[in-house]
Scaffold this motif. Structure first.
Motif, mmCIF file in Angstrom:
data_model
loop_
_atom_site.group_PDB
_atom_site.id
_atom_site.type_symbol
_atom_site.label_atom_id
_atom_site.label_comp_id
_atom_site.label_asym_id
_atom_site.label_seq_id
_atom_site.Cartn_x
_atom_site.Cartn_y
_atom_site.Cartn_z
ATOM 1 N N ASP A 32 0.826 -1.212 0.000
ATOM 2 C CA ASP A 32 0.000 0.000 0.000
ATOM 3 C C ASP A 32 0.856 1.257 0.000
ATOM 4 O O ASP A 32 0.517 2.250 -0.659
ATOM 5 N N TYR A 36 0.877 4.526 -2.484
ATOM 6 C CA TYR A 36 0.891 5.931 -2.051
ATOM 7 C C TYR A 36 2.053 6.681 -2.707
ATOM 8 O O TYR A 36 1.867 7.767 -3.274
ATOM 9 N N TYR A 64 -7.964 7.021 -1.600
ATOM 10 C CA TYR A 64 -8.322 7.991 -0.567
ATOM 11 C C TYR A 64 -8.664 9.346 -1.208
ATOM 12 O O TYR A 64 -8.345 9.591 -2.362
ATOM 13 N N SER A 91 3.857 4.514 12.557
ATOM 14 C CA SER A 91 2.937 3.492 13.058
ATOM 15 C C SER A 91 3.362 3.000 14.435
ATOM 16 O O SER A 91 2.517 2.713 15.292
ATOM 17 N N ASP A 128 -0.386 -6.677 9.429
ATOM 18 C CA ASP A 128 -0.632 -6.252 8.057
ATOM 19 C C ASP A 128 -0.509 -4.738 7.896
ATOM 20 O O ASP A 128 -0.037 -4.252 6.858
ATOM 21 N N THR A 129 -0.928 -3.990 8.901
ATOM 22 C CA THR A 129 -0.801 -2.530 8.827
ATOM 23 C C THR A 129 0.666 -2.130 8.682
ATOM 24 O O THR A 129 1.013 -1.266 7.869
ATOM 25 N N LEU A 132 2.130 -3.640 5.157
ATOM 26 C CA LEU A 132 1.580 -2.990 3.977
ATOM 27 C C LEU A 132 2.009 -1.526 3.884
ATOM 28 O O LEU A 132 1.899 -0.912 2.825
ATOM 29 N N GLN A 134 0.460 0.706 5.820
ATOM 30 C CA GLN A 134 -0.860 1.312 5.890
ATOM 31 C C GLN A 134 -0.908 2.440 6.922
ATOM 32 O O GLN A 134 0.027 2.657 7.684
ATOM 33 N N ASN A 136 -3.664 2.868 9.105
ATOM 34 C CA ASN A 136 -4.731 2.606 10.074
ATOM 35 C C ASN A 136 -4.398 3.053 11.490
ATOM 36 O O ASN A 136 -5.220 3.668 12.172
ATOM 37 N N LYS A 164 -9.468 9.644 5.345
ATOM 38 C CA LYS A 164 -10.058 8.357 4.954
ATOM 39 C C LYS A 164 -11.454 8.312 5.555
ATOM 40 O O LYS A 164 -11.611 8.425 6.766
ATOM 41 N N HIS A 289 -6.589 -5.639 7.546
ATOM 42 C CA HIS A 289 -5.775 -4.668 8.290
ATOM 43 C C HIS A 289 -6.616 -3.542 8.886
ATOM 44 O O HIS A 289 -6.181 -2.869 9.817
ATOM 45 N N HIS A 290 -7.827 -3.317 8.369
ATOM 46 C CA HIS A 290 -8.704 -2.300 8.957
ATOM 47 C C HIS A 290 -9.241 -2.710 10.323
ATOM 48 O O HIS A 290 -9.753 -1.872 11.073
#
Length: 377
Positions: A32, A36, A64, A91, A128-129, A132, A134, A136, A164, A289-290
C-alpha cells in the motif's frame, strides 16, 4: 518481584513475539505504501492524475480523498526508503500512544506495557498494517487522542475523516453522546481539510467525489476473503446490494442502541470501542488490516473480567484463519470460516456486556478524567 523475575517477564514475551513473527505471518512488501508513493510521485514529478495511476503490474491505485495525497507529499522529500522507514516509525509511535490509551485497559501489572506491546504486534490486522505500510494506526491514534473531549475536541476525528472516510462514523458517535459542539468542530475540520484537497487538486477532487468514491471495485473484488465487512460476507453469499443496505441499517440501529446504553452508564471507552466495531461492519470494504479498530473491544473485555472470551478472540485474530478460504469460500464452512472476523465484530456489537460496577483500580487502569490520550480511551 526480583530483578530476575522482572527481566524474565520482559524477555519471554519479546522472544515469543519474535519467534511468532518469523514463523507464522507472511509479509506484504509495503504494497500500500508503494501505491501511495507511486501516486504522489506520478502526480508531482510526472504530471500524472491521482486516480489514473496504477501500481505497475497490478490493477490497484489510490483510493483515498485528495487531501490524503496532499498529506503524503513529504514522502517525496525522503525517497522511497525514507518513506518506508518513516511509515514504520509513525505506526510504531501511534501504537505506543494507543497502548498507553485505549489498550492500557489490560491489567498486566508491572512490565505489562512490554507484554501488551508483544501481544498487540502479533495481531493479524496490526502485522498487516505495518507490512503494507498502511495508515490505520495513525488514524486510530488521531481519533482516540481526540475522543470528543478536551480543548480541541473534534479536530482529530475531523482530520481522520478527511484523510479516509471510515472514521466519519465517530462524528455520529459524538452526536449520539450529546457532544454537538465537538461534532460540529469535527465536521468543520473535515470540510476544511477537504477544501485543501480541492485547492491542491481540483480535477482529481471532482473525479473522486463524483466517480472514484462510488466505484468500490477500484479497491478490489468485494467478495475477496480479505474483505471482512458485512458487504464482503454478503457478497460471498451472493446477496445483492439491497440486502446489504438493510443489513447496514440494522447494524447502525444496534450500534446506536449500544452506544446510548454505554453513555447512560458513563462508559465512554465502550462507546468508542463499539463505534470501531460498527465502522468495520458497515464500511463497504474492510480489509483485514482495517480491523485494528476492533482491538480496543478486546482490551475492554479483559477489563470487564471476560478474559477467557477475550483470549479466544485474540487467538483467532492472530491466526489468519480466514485465508484458509482464500480460493473457495462456498459452503457452510466458507460462510462461517471465510467471514470469521465479520461474525466476531457482529457478535461483540450484539452481545456487548454491561460494564461491571467495580472496575480495576487506578493502579491498573488510568483515570478517564486525566488529560491527554488516556481521557479519550
Amino acid at each position: 518481584m526480583t530483578r530476575s523475575q522482572q527481566l524474565l517477564r520482559t524477555v519471554v514475551p519479546v522472544v515469543g513475539a519474535a519467534l511468532f513473527m518469523v514463523t507464522v505471518p507472511y509479509y506484504r512488501g509495503w504494497f500500500d505504501l508503494n501505491v501511495y508513493y507511486g501516486t504522489v510521485d506520478d502526480w508531482i514529478r510526472h504530471g500524472g492524475r491521482i486516480y489514473d495511476y496504477l501500481l505497475p503490474g497490478t490493477g490497484y491505485g489510490f483510493t483515498y480523498p485528495p487531501f490524503a495525497a496532499v498529506c503524503m507529499l513529504p514522502m517525496l522529500l525522503v525517497g522511497h526508503t525514507g518513506a518506508v522507514v518513516g511509515g514504520v516509525l509513525l505506526s510504531a509511535a501511534a501504537s505506543v500512544l494507543l497502548l498507553r490509551g485505549p489498550l492500557y485497559e489490560l491489567p498486566l501489572g508491572r512490565g505489562g506495557l512490554v507484554a501488551t506491546a508483544c501481544l498487540f504486534v502479533m495481531l493479524e490486522p496490526v502485522r498487516d498494517t505495518f507490512s503494507l505500510g498502511q495508515v490505520n494506526l495513525l488514524l486510530m491514534a488521531l481519533v482516540y487522542a481526540d475522543g470528543g473531549r478536551g480543548r480541541f475536541a473534534g479536530v482529530g476525528i475531523g482530520l481522520a475523516t478527511a484523510f479516509k472516510l471510515t472514521p466519519g462514523i465517530f462524528i455520529g458517535y459524538l452526536l449520539l453522546t450529546g457532544r454537538r459542539r465537538a461534532a460540529a468542530v469535527a465536521t468543520g475540520t473535515a470540510l476544511a481539510a477537504t477544501a485543501i484537497g480541492v485547492l491542491a487538486a481540483p480535477s482529481a477532487s471532482w473525479v473522486f467525489w463524483t466517480r472514484a468514491l462510488w466505484d468500490t471495485h477500484r479497491v478490489g473484488a468485494l467478495d475477496y476473503v480479505s474483505n471482512q465487512s458485512l458487504q464482503g460476507a454478503l457478497a460471498r453469499m451472493g446477496a445483492g446490494r439491497p440486502v446489504w443496505v438493510l443489513a447496514v441499517l440494522a447494524v447502525l440501529v444496534l450500534w446506536a442502541y449500544r452506544v446510548r446504553r454505554a453513555t447512560e452508564a458513563g462508559d465512554d471507552e465502550a462507546g468508542m470501542a463499539l463505534t470501531g466495531l460498527a465502522a468495520c461492519l458497515v464500511s463497504p470494504v474492510t480489509w483485514v488490516h482495517h480491523l485494528v479498530w476492533a482491538v480496543p473491544a478486546l482490551a475492554l473485555l479483559v477489563r470487564y473480567g471476560h478474559r477467557a472470551v477475550a483470549a479466544a478472540l485474540y487467538v483467532v485474530l492472530c491466526s489468519s484463519v480466514v485465508w484458509l478460504w482464500r480460493d473457495d469460500s462456498s459452503g457452510v464452512d466458507g460462510l462461517l470460516g471465510g467471514s470469521t472476523y465479520v461474525w466476531i465484530c457482529l457478535g461483540l456489537l450484539a452481545l456487548w456486556p454491561q460494564a461491571p460496577s467495580r472496575l480495576p483500580s487506578p493502579s491498573c487502569v488510568r483515570r478517564a478524567d486525566e488529560p491527554g490520550l488516556e481521557a479519550a480511551s
